[in-house]
Design a protein around this motif. Structure first.
Motif, PDB file in Angstrom:
ATOM      1  N   LYS A 168      -3.386  16.959 -13.921  1.00 26.23           N
ATOM      2  CA  LYS A 168      -4.118  16.331 -12.815  1.00 26.23           C
ATOM      3  C   LYS A 168      -3.118  15.489 -12.036  1.00 26.23           C
ATOM      4  O   LYS A 168      -2.376  14.685 -12.607  1.00 26.23           O
ATOM      5  CB  LYS A 168      -5.252  15.452 -13.320  1.00 26.23           C
ATOM      6  N   LEU A 169      -3.104  15.659 -10.729  1.00 24.54           N
ATOM      7  CA  LEU A 169      -2.181  14.928  -9.873  1.00 24.54           C
ATOM      8  C   LEU A 169      -2.932  13.849  -9.105  1.00 24.54           C
ATOM      9  O   LEU A 169      -3.761  14.143  -8.244  1.00 24.54           O
ATOM     10  CB  LEU A 169      -1.491  15.879  -8.892  1.00 24.54           C
ATOM     11  N   GLU A 170      -2.643  12.594  -9.429  1.00 23.37           N
ATOM     12  CA  GLU A 170      -3.228  11.469  -8.699  1.00 23.37           C
ATOM     13  C   GLU A 170      -2.307  11.091  -7.540  1.00 23.37           C
ATOM     14  O   GLU A 170      -1.092  11.017  -7.709  1.00 23.37           O
ATOM     15  CB  GLU A 170      -3.370  10.254  -9.606  1.00 23.37           C
ATOM     16  N   ILE A 171      -2.904  10.832  -6.394  1.00 22.56           N
ATOM     17  CA  ILE A 171      -2.135  10.412  -5.228  1.00 22.56           C
ATOM     18  C   ILE A 171      -2.811   9.199  -4.596  1.00 22.56           C
ATOM     19  O   ILE A 171      -3.997   9.222  -4.294  1.00 22.56           O
ATOM     20  CB  ILE A 171      -2.025  11.540  -4.183  1.00 22.56           C
ATOM     21  N   CYS A 172      -2.029   8.138  -4.419  1.00 22.56           N
ATOM     22  CA  CYS A 172      -2.487   6.924  -3.739  1.00 22.56           C
ATOM     23  C   CYS A 172      -1.516   6.642  -2.602  1.00 22.56           C
ATOM     24  O   CYS A 172      -0.295   6.676  -2.798  1.00 22.56           O
ATOM     25  CB  CYS A 172      -2.535   5.756  -4.727  1.00 22.56           C
ATOM     26  N   VAL A 173      -2.035   6.358  -1.407  1.00 24.40           N
ATOM     27  CA  VAL A 173      -1.177   6.163  -0.238  1.00 24.40           C
ATOM     28  C   VAL A 173      -1.484   4.825   0.436  1.00 24.40           C
ATOM     29  O   VAL A 173      -2.645   4.453   0.615  1.00 24.40           O
ATOM     30  CB  VAL A 173      -1.363   7.305   0.783  1.00 24.40           C
ATOM     31  N   LEU A 174      -0.415   4.108   0.794  1.00 30.55           N
ATOM     32  CA  LEU A 174      -0.499   2.892   1.589  1.00 30.55           C
ATOM     33  C   LEU A 174       0.221   3.124   2.906  1.00 30.55           C
ATOM     34  O   LEU A 174       1.301   3.715   2.932  1.00 30.55           O
ATOM     35  CB  LEU A 174       0.158   1.712   0.868  1.00 30.55           C
ATOM     36  N   SER A 175      -0.372   2.665   3.991  1.00 30.30           N
ATOM     37  CA  SER A 175       0.276   2.727   5.305  1.00 30.30           C
ATOM     38  C   SER A 175       0.385   1.315   5.842  1.00 30.30           C
ATOM     39  O   SER A 175      -0.620   0.594   5.941  1.00 30.30           O
ATOM     40  CB  SER A 175      -0.533   3.600   6.267  1.00 30.30           C
ATOM     41  N   ASN A 176       1.602   0.916   6.166  1.00 32.56           N
ATOM     42  CA  ASN A 176       1.867  -0.454   6.620  1.00 32.56           C
ATOM     43  C   ASN A 176       1.309  -1.477   5.637  1.00 32.56           C
ATOM     44  O   ASN A 176       0.772  -2.519   6.015  1.00 32.56           O
ATOM     45  CB  ASN A 176       1.270  -0.686   8.019  1.00 32.56           C
ATOM     46  N   GLY A 177       1.406  -1.150   4.357  1.00 31.79           N
ATOM     47  CA  GLY A 177       0.972  -2.081   3.323  1.00 31.79           C
ATOM     48  C   GLY A 177      -0.514  -2.118   3.057  1.00 31.79           C
ATOM     49  O   GLY A 177      -0.978  -2.917   2.245  1.00 31.79           O
ATOM     50  N   GLU A 178      -1.297  -1.241   3.706  1.00 33.99           N
ATOM     51  CA  GLU A 178      -2.740  -1.211   3.499  1.00 33.99           C
ATOM     52  C   GLU A 178      -3.151   0.088   2.809  1.00 33.99           C
ATOM     53  O   GLU A 178      -2.669   1.166   3.163  1.00 33.99           O
ATOM     54  CB  GLU A 178      -3.486  -1.345   4.830  1.00 33.99           C
ATOM     55  N   PHE A 179      -4.054  -0.031   1.837  1.00 34.58           N
ATOM     56  CA  PHE A 179      -4.554   1.142   1.135  1.00 34.58           C
ATOM     57  C   PHE A 179      -5.342   2.027   2.100  1.00 34.58           C
ATOM     58  O   PHE A 179      -6.228   1.553   2.813  1.00 34.58           O
ATOM     59  CB  PHE A 179      -5.466   0.717  -0.028  1.00 34.58           C
ATOM     60  N   ILE A 180      -5.017   3.340   2.119  1.00 35.86           N
ATOM     61  CA  ILE A 180      -5.759   4.248   2.992  1.00 35.86           C
ATOM     62  C   ILE A 180      -6.254   5.506   2.289  1.00 35.86           C
ATOM     63  O   ILE A 180      -7.111   6.215   2.833  1.00 35.86           O
ATOM     64  CB  ILE A 180      -4.917   4.670   4.223  1.00 35.86           C
ATOM     65  N   PHE A 181      -5.745   5.803   1.072  1.00 30.64           N
ATOM     66  CA  PHE A 181      -6.121   7.085   0.475  1.00 30.64           C
ATOM     67  C   PHE A 181      -5.906   7.088  -1.024  1.00 30.64           C
ATOM     68  O   PHE A 181      -4.913   6.559  -1.534  1.00 30.64           O
ATOM     69  CB  PHE A 181      -5.271   8.205   1.090  1.00 30.64           C
ATOM     70  N   TYR A 182      -6.869   7.685  -1.728  1.00 29.81           N
ATOM     71  CA  TYR A 182      -6.691   8.048  -3.143  1.00 29.81           C
ATOM     72  C   TYR A 182      -7.473   9.326  -3.415  1.00 29.81           C
ATOM     73  O   TYR A 182      -8.609   9.484  -2.952  1.00 29.81           O
ATOM     74  CB  TYR A 182      -7.199   6.959  -4.096  1.00 29.81           C
ATOM     75  N   ASN A 183      -6.857  10.212  -4.165  1.00 33.57           N
ATOM     76  CA  ASN A 183      -7.578  11.401  -4.631  1.00 33.57           C
ATOM     77  C   ASN A 183      -6.865  11.949  -5.855  1.00 33.57           C
ATOM     78  O   ASN A 183      -5.743  11.545  -6.182  1.00 33.57           O
ATOM     79  CB  ASN A 183      -7.682  12.469  -3.543  1.00 33.57           C
TER      80      ASN A 183
END
Length: 265
Positions: A168-183
């Motif tokens: 299972k591949l978890e991905i969490c993304v921050l843009s300009n220091g703000e949380f925008i995505f997890y799946n």
């Protein structure tokens, strides 16, 4: 007189596999067991669910007494829900993301953002484990909590955090220091691994040449070197945490123990 020796058990559970580790705290001394993996092939007719249940009920580690027991689910049926919407039935919040059928929806509060992960925990192994007397007081979590809460919120940079566990591949993304995505995605090949990372960045308009990538989990094993070699061709800034086991391959299991800071036993 307070108890000086504290024992803990952390279990990471997906549909067909569980991993667990124990921790013993004696004063200021902390020791960990090796990580044990148990895989199940439910398509193997030679090994019935009755046999699987018998194996788990005979496991001496799982039958011991613990001060803390932590269950972490790698459920792919998830939705990150802002706290202001949590008054709605959790099943409805999951069905909005087209997850069917929803057997049992629960939520996992996040610390770094005002939201919770709502997820489905209809796992055959879970029912067997929670039927064991010594494990019935376990605290339940979703694996995404630890990746999101670890992310450097307010760092002012674009960052992507990836964790590969039980395929299972978890991905969490921050843009300009703000949380925008997890799946969380199911993968089978290194091409799947690369595709979901690059596709996510593309959909979020984040440049792979400038983003900082932090990587955890099974992909740090030597057998996944080809995954890493392929990833390096597309992303320059990669942090592997290879020298720190607690922030490396077994990131999620070790992070589970930190939950004890907020519990009483």
């Amino acid at each position: 007189m307070s108890k000086t020796t504290i024992s803990s058990l952390a279990i990471l559970l997906s549909h067909d596999k569980l991993s667990y580790i124990t921790k013993k705290t004696d004063g200021e001394k902390i020791s960990y067991s090796d990580v044990f993996d148990y895989s199940v092939d439910f398509t193997n007719l030679n090994k019935t669910e009755v046999e699987i249940e018998h194996e788990l009920r005979s496991n001496l580690t799982l039958l011991q007494e613990y001060d803390f027991v932590h269950f972490c689910f790698l459920s792919t049926a998830i939705n990150v829900v802002p706290n202001q919407f949590l008054h709605h039935p959790l099943e409805d919040l999951l069905s909005m993301s087209m997850y069917h059928p929803i057997q049992l929806a629960i939520d996992c509060p996040l610390q770094s953002i005002e939201a919770s992960i709502v997820y489905n925990i209809h796992y055959p192994l879970k029912d067997v484990l929670l039927s064991l007397k010594k494990l019935q007081n376990a605290r339940l979590y979703h694996s995404g909590k630890f990746l999101i809460d670890y992310a450097k919120i307010n760092s002012k940079d674009d960052e992507i955090y990836v964790n590969l566990v039980h395929q299972k591949l978890e991905i969490c993304v921050l843009s300009n220091g703000e949380f925008i995505f997890y799946n969380l995605f199911e993968i089978k090949t290194k091409e799947d691994f690369l595709f979901y990372i690059l596709y996510t960045l593309n959909q979020l308009n984040i440049n792979p040449n400038t983003v900082s990538l932090f990587i955890f989990g099974d992909v740090l094993d030597i057998e996944f070197n080809d995954y890493i070699d392929m990833l390096k061709k597309y992303i320059k800034n990669i942090d592997f945490n290879k020298d720190d086991e607690q922030l490396g391959k077994y990131f999620t299991l070790y992070k589970l123990f930190e939950c004890e800071l907020f519990q009483e036993h």
